[in-house]
Design a protein around this motif. Structure first.
Motif, short mmCIF file in Angstrom:
data_model
loop_
_atom_site.label_atom_id
_atom_site.label_comp_id
_atom_site.label_asym_id
_atom_site.label_seq_id
_atom_site.Cartn_x
_atom_site.Cartn_y
_atom_site.Cartn_z
N SER A 1 0.89 -1.16 0.00
CA SER A 1 0.00 0.00 0.00
C SER A 1 0.92 1.20 0.00
O SER A 1 1.79 1.32 0.87
N VAL A 2 0.77 2.08 -0.99
CA VAL A 2 1.72 3.19 -1.10
C VAL A 2 1.04 4.55 -1.14
O VAL A 2 -0.11 4.68 -1.56
N VAL A 3 1.79 5.55 -0.69
CA VAL A 3 1.49 6.93 -1.02
C VAL A 3 2.61 7.31 -1.97
O VAL A 3 3.78 7.30 -1.60
N MET A 4 2.24 7.55 -3.24
CA MET A 4 3.28 7.81 -4.25
C MET A 4 3.12 9.23 -4.76
O MET A 4 2.02 9.63 -5.12
N ASP A 5 4.22 9.99 -4.76
CA ASP A 5 4.10 11.35 -5.29
C ASP A 5 4.95 11.56 -6.52
O ASP A 5 5.92 10.84 -6.75
N GLY A 6 4.50 12.50 -7.38
CA GLY A 6 5.21 12.76 -8.63
C GLY A 6 4.45 13.73 -9.50
O GLY A 6 3.83 14.69 -9.01
N ARG A 7 4.49 13.48 -10.81
CA ARG A 7 3.80 14.36 -11.76
C ARG A 7 2.70 13.62 -12.53
O ARG A 7 1.72 14.22 -12.97
N ASP A 8 2.88 12.30 -12.70
CA ASP A 8 1.98 11.53 -13.57
C ASP A 8 1.47 10.28 -12.87
O ASP A 8 1.16 9.29 -13.51
N ILE A 9 1.41 10.32 -11.55
CA ILE A 9 1.02 9.10 -10.82
C ILE A 9 -0.46 8.80 -11.05
O ILE A 9 -0.83 7.69 -11.41
N GLY A 10 -1.31 9.82 -10.88
CA GLY A 10 -2.75 9.62 -11.07
C GLY A 10 -3.14 9.43 -12.53
O GLY A 10 -4.12 8.76 -12.84
N THR A 11 -2.38 10.01 -13.44
CA THR A 11 -2.76 9.95 -14.86
C THR A 11 -2.16 8.76 -15.58
O THR A 11 -2.75 8.24 -16.52
N LYS A 12 -0.96 8.31 -15.17
CA LYS A 12 -0.27 7.30 -15.96
C LYS A 12 0.22 6.09 -15.14
O LYS A 12 -0.01 4.95 -15.50
N VAL A 13 0.92 6.36 -14.05
CA VAL A 13 1.55 5.26 -13.32
C VAL A 13 0.50 4.39 -12.62
O VAL A 13 0.51 3.16 -12.76
N LEU A 14 -0.39 5.03 -11.87
CA LEU A 14 -1.42 4.29 -11.12
C LEU A 14 -2.81 4.84 -11.44
O LEU A 14 -3.47 5.44 -10.57
N PRO A 15 -3.30 4.64 -12.66
CA PRO A 15 -4.61 5.19 -13.01
C PRO A 15 -5.74 4.62 -12.15
O PRO A 15 -6.80 5.23 -12.05
N GLU A 16 -5.49 3.45 -11.52
CA GLU A 16 -6.52 2.83 -10.69
C GLU A 16 -6.38 3.18 -9.20
O GLU A 16 -7.05 2.57 -8.36
N ALA A 17 -5.50 4.10 -8.87
CA ALA A 17 -5.30 4.45 -7.45
C ALA A 17 -6.63 4.81 -6.80
O ALA A 17 -7.46 5.49 -7.41
N GLU A 18 -6.83 4.35 -5.57
CA GLU A 18 -8.11 4.57 -4.87
C GLU A 18 -8.32 6.05 -4.55
O GLU A 18 -9.44 6.54 -4.54
N VAL A 19 -7.22 6.75 -4.24
CA VAL A 19 -7.31 8.18 -3.92
C VAL A 19 -6.30 8.93 -4.78
O VAL A 19 -5.15 8.52 -4.89
N LYS A 20 -6.77 10.03 -5.39
CA LYS A 20 -5.86 10.86 -6.18
C LYS A 20 -5.98 12.31 -5.72
O LYS A 20 -7.09 12.84 -5.63
N ILE A 21 -4.83 12.90 -5.44
CA ILE A 21 -4.80 14.29 -4.98
C ILE A 21 -3.95 15.09 -5.96
O ILE A 21 -2.87 14.63 -6.38
N TYR A 22 -4.42 16.27 -6.32
CA TYR A 22 -3.57 17.20 -7.07
C TYR A 22 -3.25 18.35 -6.13
O TYR A 22 -4.12 19.15 -5.80
N LEU A 23 -2.00 18.35 -5.65
CA LEU A 23 -1.60 19.34 -4.64
C LEU A 23 -0.83 20.47 -5.30
O LEU A 23 0.23 20.24 -5.91
N THR A 24 -1.34 21.68 -5.17
CA THR A 24 -0.66 22.79 -5.80
C THR A 24 -0.62 24.00 -4.85
O THR A 24 -1.14 23.96 -3.74
N ALA A 25 0.06 25.06 -5.29
CA ALA A 25 0.10 26.34 -4.58
C ALA A 25 0.56 27.37 -5.61
O ALA A 25 1.12 26.99 -6.65
N SER A 26 0.33 28.63 -5.31
CA SER A 26 0.71 29.66 -6.28
C SER A 26 2.23 29.67 -6.48
O SER A 26 2.97 29.23 -5.59
N VAL A 27 2.67 30.17 -7.63
CA VAL A 27 4.11 30.25 -7.90
C VAL A 27 4.80 31.05 -6.80
O VAL A 27 5.85 30.67 -6.28
N HIS A 28 4.18 32.17 -6.41
CA HIS A 28 4.79 33.03 -5.40
C HIS A 28 4.96 32.29 -4.07
O HIS A 28 6.03 32.34 -3.46
N THR A 29 3.93 31.59 -3.64
CA THR A 29 4.02 30.84 -2.37
C THR A 29 5.09 29.77 -2.45
O THR A 29 5.90 29.61 -1.52
#
Ligand code: DC
Length: 222
Positions: A122-150
């Motif tokens: 059971s993993v928490v995997m972070d990256g750029r394409d985990i939800g879209t390509k590596v693990l499309p079947e992941a039970e939970v998908k988060i897109y974590l962002t913040a402003s460029v300035h922050t």
């Protein structure tokens, strides 16, 4: 049966800090895929190779063996059996990782290692394409962002604390360039998966982000 959580987002959004905490809380394995791309980048840099040259990329994919092990739950990355974990978090390596990761051969090389980790644990995997390509079947998908300035401000403070002299405007520019490259490459660009939940951490503290993500996990899987 295992369960997988995918956390994607741009550089400096706090993915690794948060992913590590989520993994700890749920007793999952934390997989930092950026570190794998950074290990490949170290091979490019050490050998003076150019990610824009097909021949150089082929050479790297043949000769750079990347493996992962866990010591006291911490991910260690090996490049041809050498533990290079401590060498990965420099600006130079990050920039080279962003450049070299755009190449399909480099991505293919790491894909199976990433998927295998998620199949066996059971993993928490972070990256750029985990939800879209590596693990499309992941039970939970988060897109974590913040402003460029922050994101730039956080990085600036981190570097200052380490006693490294830097300019906020330069860091902002680097972040914008990296976002552009990661989001506009033809293979596996960074983007929010359709079924991912957006979390903007610009105005949030780390504990708030952690709570939010744990809440999302609860909603999705109970
Ligand atoms: O998350 P990071 O800063 O360690 O990632 C370094 C670079 O690696 C990033 O700019 C793009 C690339 N990367 C990727 O293309 N796909 C991933 N899943 C993780 C990182």
């Amino acid at each position: 049966m295992g369960m997988n959580i995918a956390i994607d987002g741009p550089a400096g959004a706090g993915k690794s800090t948060i992913a590590r905490k989520v993994a700890e809380k749920l007793s999952f394995l934390y997989v930092d895929t950026g570190a794998m791309y950074r290990a490949i980048a170290v091979y490019f840099l050490r050998n003076g190779l150019d990610p824009a040259k097909e021949e150089d990329v082929k050479q790297v994919c043949e000769k750079a063996d990347i493996s992962i092990a866990y010591k006291e739950k911490e991910q260690r990355i090996y490049l041809n059996q050498e533990d290079i974990t401590g060498l990965l978090r420099t600006e130079e390596t990050g920039k080279m990782a962003s450049l070299s990761s755009a190449h399909p051969l480099v991505r293919e090389k790491l894909l199976e290692t990433q998927r295998e980790l998620a199949r066996k644990n059971s993993v928490v995997m972070d990256g750029r394409d985990i939800g879209t390509k590596v693990l499309p079947e992941a039970e939970v998908k988060i897109y974590l962002t913040a402003s460029v300035h922050t994101r730039a401000l956080r990085r600036y403070q981190e570097l200052k604390e380490k006693g490294i002299d830097c300019q906020l405007s330069e860091i902002e520019k680097d972040i914008e360039d990296r976002d552009y490259r990661d989001m506009n490459r033809p293979v596996s660009p960074l983007r929010q998966a359709e079924d991912a939940v957006l979390v903007d951490s610009s105005e949030m503290t780390i504990p708030q982000v952690l709570d939010k993500i744990l809440e999302i996990c609860k909603e999705k899987v109970g």
